[in-house]
Design an enzyme around this catalytic site. Sequence first.
Site, PDB file in Angstrom:
ATOM      1  N   GLY A 258     -23.904 -19.982   4.729  1.00 33.28           N
ATOM      2  CA  GLY A 258     -24.850 -19.753   3.634  1.00 33.28           C
ATOM      3  C   GLY A 258     -24.303 -20.260   2.311  1.00 33.28           C
ATOM      4  O   GLY A 258     -23.294 -19.766   1.813  1.00 33.28           O
TER       5      GLY A 258
ATOM      6  N   TYR B 250     -13.059 -26.676   1.591  1.00 33.34           N
ATOM      7  CA  TYR B 250     -13.848 -27.613   0.793  1.00 33.34           C
ATOM      8  C   TYR B 250     -14.576 -26.939  -0.355  1.00 33.34           C
ATOM      9  O   TYR B 250     -14.920 -25.759  -0.257  1.00 33.34           O
ATOM     10  CB  TYR B 250     -14.908 -28.311   1.662  1.00 33.34           C
ATOM     11  CG  TYR B 250     -14.443 -29.655   2.151  1.00 33.34           C
ATOM     12  CD1 TYR B 250     -14.280 -30.697   1.250  1.00 33.34           C
ATOM     13  CD2 TYR B 250     -14.136 -29.882   3.473  1.00 33.34           C
ATOM     14  CE1 TYR B 250     -13.822 -31.932   1.670  1.00 33.34           C
ATOM     15  CE2 TYR B 250     -13.674 -31.116   3.895  1.00 33.34           C
ATOM     16  CZ  TYR B 250     -13.518 -32.127   2.990  1.00 33.34           C
ATOM     17  OH  TYR B 250     -13.058 -33.340   3.399  1.00 33.34           O
TER      18      TYR B 250
ATOM     19  N   GLY C   6     -26.116 -22.927   7.758  1.00 35.63           N
ATOM     20  CA  GLY C   6     -26.573 -21.989   8.777  1.00 35.63           C
ATOM     21  C   GLY C   6     -25.506 -21.000   9.211  1.00 35.63           C
ATOM     22  O   GLY C   6     -25.816 -19.885   9.597  1.00 35.63           O
TER      23      GLY C   6
ATOM     24  N   ASP D  63     -22.259 -25.449   7.308  1.00 38.59           N
ATOM     25  CA  ASP D  63     -21.970 -24.582   6.161  1.00 38.59           C
ATOM     26  C   ASP D  63     -23.196 -23.834   5.633  1.00 38.59           C
ATOM     27  O   ASP D  63     -23.040 -22.820   4.956  1.00 38.59           O
ATOM     28  CB  ASP D  63     -21.300 -25.387   5.045  1.00 38.59           C
ATOM     29  CG  ASP D  63     -19.893 -25.821   5.447  1.00 38.59           C
ATOM     30  OD1 ASP D  63     -19.189 -25.049   6.106  1.00 38.59           O
ATOM     31  OD2 ASP D  63     -19.508 -26.960   5.128  1.00 38.59           O
TER      32      ASP D  63
END
Length: 668
Positions: free
Chosen positions: A321, A400, A318, A316
Amino acid sequence: MTIVSPSHPLDPLTPSEIRHVAEIVRATRSPDDKTPRDYIFSSICLKEPHKDKTLAYLQSVSEEAAALMPEREALVILIDRPSGLVHEILVSITDEKVKSAKTLKNVQPTQHVLEMIEAEKIITKDPSVIEECRKLGITDMKNVYADPWTVGYHAQFKSSKRLMQALMYMRTSPDDNQYAHPLDFVPIYDVNAQKVVEILRQETSEASKYDRPTVPLENHQFLPEHIGVENLRKDIKPIEITQPEGVSFTVRGREIEWQNWSMHVGFNYREGVIINNVSYKDKGNVRPLFYRVSVSEMVVPYAHPKEPFNHKMAFDVGEYGLGNLTNSLELGCDCLGSIYYMDGVCNNLDGEPWVIPNAICIHEEDTGLLFKHTDYRTDKAHSARSRRLVISQIVTAANYDYGLYFYFYQDGTFQYEVKATGELNTQVFAEDENPAPYGTAVAPQVVGQHHQHLFMMRIDPMLDGRLNSVAQVDVLPSEYPVGHVENPIGNAFSPITTIYSDTTEAQAHGNLESSRTWKIINESKLHPYTKEPVGYKLVSPNTPPMLPKPGSLVYERAKFATKTIWVTPYDPDQIYPAGFYCSQSPGDDSMGLPAWTKEPQSVRGRDVVVWLTFGLTHIPRVEDFPVMPVETCGWALKACNFFLGNPGIDIPAAQKGTSKRVNGACCA
Ligand code: ABN
Ligand code: CU
C-alpha cells in the site's frame, strides 16, 4: 463522538470517521474476540461511490446537492489471528451500521507497515535466527535487522498462511546503512501465528571455497553525520525559491484550482494519492478530462533464478500500500518553495486513525521555457516561462524510496513521474564468487540484483464526456514503394490510427520503432480544424517489456505488467489489476485484468478505463550505492487536437524578477 464527514464524495475518510467505523465493526464481534490482538484492522478505507452518483452530485446545483450526496461507506478488512480468516465488512457511515460482511479463507490482504515492525521484533528474538546469526559471528542481536517482505511465493502453504520472507541485515551503529551488511539467510515468518516457521539459506556457488559467505563488515554510508561535516562540499551557494505574492493556486477542502485546471486530491492506504475529477477551463468553458487517475499496482520482479532470491517479486501497491508507506515530508528538502500540505489518513492495526502529517505536497515549480520565438530579421523575441502544479508524495518501500509526482502544465499537459531512489536491495556474496549475470557487485561482497520496476497507472478518462474511445497510433513509412506515384522520392510516412474495438484487441505493447502512442478520444466531438475526434495522447518513453518468462510465477501473478496498454469498460469494482488480494496470489488469471478481459467486451465509445504499464529495467550500477541517485520514469497525457491552439498563449512575458547577471554588464 463527533463525526466529521466531508462534503466531497471522494474525500478520504477523516480520523473521526475511521474511529467511528472501527467502533461499529468492533460492536459486531463476539465478546471473546474483543482483545485487540485477536484480530487486526488491515485497512479501513473509503468505499468510493459509483461514478454515476459522484458525478450527479458534483454536477448538481446547490439546492439539490444535499439530496444527491451519495451514501458514505467504508470498506474494512479485518484479519483474525491466529486463524487468518479475513473479513470484508462494508459499513455505512451515513446509516451508522454494517451493510454486509463476508468471511474469506486463503486470501491475504495488504501487509501493514505495523505488521512488519511487529514481525521484525519477533524474528530477531527467535532462537533459530539467533543461532544463524551466531554462526555468522554476530552475537549482539540488537545489531540485526529484518526487512519482512511478503513471502512472494511459498510452494507448500501458497496463500493459506500469511507469510513473510525476512531479508536480513546487520548494522554497526543504529543509523548505519544496513544494506552494506546483508546476511545470507531468510527466515520465513507466519504473521498470524507470530513465529518463524522456516529458515532458507542462499547457497554459495560450486566453485566457491566458502560454505557460506562471511558478513561484509565495511561500512558504506551516506548520512552527513557519517560522511563528516569536514568532508561535505563547501562550494554550494543557496538557491532560494520565493513567491513574494503567494501561490497561484487555491484550495477548497481537497479541490484545487490552478491556471484553468481543477482537480480533487484523494488518498487511500493502497494507491496513496488519487487525482479525481480533472477538468480544464477552455476560454471560460469547463471541459472534463479525467475522472480518476492513480497508481493501481506495481511489481518489482528480481532476476536471480535460485532460492531464496526467486521469491523476490514485490507488488508495492497491492502487497504493502503506497498510502501506508507514505513519508511525512520536510519543508525545504523534500519540497522546495511555497508549499500547501495535506495529511494522509490511514489506520493502525487497532483500527485507530494513523495520521501521516504533511503526506501530500502541493506547490508550483518553474520548468524552464514553455515557448519562445525570435524573428531572425528583427531580433524581436518573445518567451514564456513554463510552470507546473505539482501534487506529490514520497513512499518508502523498505529499501527503496519512490517520489511520486503528478504534474499539471499551462499548455494542458498532465504528466506523471516516478523518481526512484533510496537503497538497492542488496545481497551478500562470498569473496570468491561473481554475482554476474544476475547482479552487480556494488561493493566488495555486496550485490545489487538485477530487477525491473513496473508501475501500472489506472486512467479513467472523461474527455468532453464519459463516452470515450482509445486509439493506437503508429508512425510508419508509407506503404508505397519509392517511385510510386504516392511516394515518388520515398520520403513519405504517416501516423496510422487504429481505434480499439474490444478488450481483447485493446492489449498492446509499447513500440519505439513506430513511435507508438495512444490517443484517448471522444468520437462524438470532432475538432473544427482536423474534423477528427478531440483527444489527449498518452506518451511514455519508459515501456520496457516484462522480462521474466510466460509461465514464471511472477509473470502469471503480474499479468497486468505483461502488456503496456489495456482498455476495459468502467466497472467500479475494477481498481486493482493484480486483484484486490494480490499478496500471495496464485497467478491463475482468476482476478484482476486477465479475469476482466477474458471475454471480449466493447470499449469503443464507452465509459472506458485505460491501464498503462511503465517503468524501468534496473541493472544496478556501482554509483547506485550506497544510496541511489534519482532515476526517473513516467508518462504524459498531452492535449492532441483538443484545444484551438496552444492553450498557454495568454501567459504573460516572463519578468526579470530576482534574476541578475553575474558576469559583465547588466542588460539594460
Ligand atoms: N520492496 C518490498 C517492500 C515494500 C514495502 C515494505 C517491505 C518490503
Ligand atoms: Cu531498482
